[in-house]
Structure formats: structure tokens, C-alpha cells
Design an enzyme around this catalytic site. Sequence first.
Site, PDB file in Angstrom:
ATOM      1  N   GLN A  47      27.763  17.002 -39.848  1.00 44.63           N
ATOM      2  CA  GLN A  47      29.154  17.753 -39.870  1.00 44.63           C
ATOM      3  C   GLN A  47      28.859  18.972 -41.002  1.00 44.63           C
ATOM      4  OE1 GLN A  47      31.355  14.308 -41.366  1.00 44.63           O
ATOM      5  NE2 GLN A  47      32.588  14.724 -39.722  1.00 44.63           N
ATOM      6  N   HIS A  48      27.770  19.847 -40.716  1.00 42.59           N
ATOM      7  CA  HIS A  48      27.340  21.101 -41.215  1.00 42.59           C
ATOM      8  C   HIS A  48      26.680  21.959 -40.234  1.00 42.59           C
ATOM      9  CE1 HIS A  48      24.247  18.483 -42.740  1.00 42.59           C
ATOM     10  NE2 HIS A  48      23.642  19.445 -42.475  1.00 42.59           N
ATOM     11  N   ALA A  49      26.409  23.175 -40.591  1.00 40.98           N
ATOM     12  CA  ALA A  49      25.530  23.887 -40.146  1.00 40.98           C
ATOM     13  C   ALA A  49      24.440  24.471 -41.262  1.00 40.98           C
ATOM     14  CB  ALA A  49      25.945  25.171 -39.260  1.00 40.98           C
TER      15      ALA A  49
END
Length: 133
Positions: A47-49
Site C-alpha cells: 500500500q505504497h509507492a
Amino acid sequence: MCPILKFRDLGDERGKLVVIEGAQVIPFAIQRVFYIYDSDSTVIRGQHANRESEFVLINVAGQSKVRVTDGKEEFIVELNKPMMGVYIPKMIWKDMYDFSPESVLLVLASTHYDDKEYIRDYDEYLEEMGIRK
């Protein structure tokens, strides 16, 4: 966007052997290795970049799914073979989920951990990608 990598299976009658070498099949020098295990099918990881880090994800046991998007296109990869992985370049949003009970998800990273290079809010990510203001 995120190519599937295939690793050579060098096994014989004694068992399986898969070799993964950085800056060869892996398109970067490996700086960090970690793995995710003991997650169940209801857990969503990632749930991230990342602004600077590249990754290769490999399920060395069991299976899981990875959803990747650049904010415009999205696709889902099912990682279910220890001789395949998915390459995730910089600035790609990722969610890992649907872990089988025996899943061990190995992650190879191009950088050491730096919390400042993570984007953990999807709206902020879309803004940085120039998709939403």
C-alpha cells in the site's frame, strides 16, 4: 510497466535450485532483502509507492497476489512459482494480498530502507504522478 521475470531452474534428481543474481536477471544491484510470511488471505501489505527504490517480488513458498498501478493502468500478478518474480520500478503503487497459509514472499530491493522515500497516501501518489491535483 512491471515485467514478469523468469529464473532458471537448475535442479536435478536431488531437488530444485533457483539462482537469482543482482544486476543480471534482477535489473539492479541488490541492497536489501526481506520477506513476508505468516500473513493470511485477509491481510493487505505494501500500500505504497517508492520514489527511489526498485523491487523484485518472488513467492518462494505458497502464493500471493500483487496489484500494481501507475495511477492510469493497473494489473494483478499471481506469484505462485518460486522461479518467477515481478519487477516493480520506482513510482509504482503496490499492494500485496491474498496470501496462502504457507506463503513466503521474498522481496529484493535496490536501496537500503529510507522511510522518507515512501509515499503511503494514494491521493498524494496520484498528485505526484500528475494525475490528480
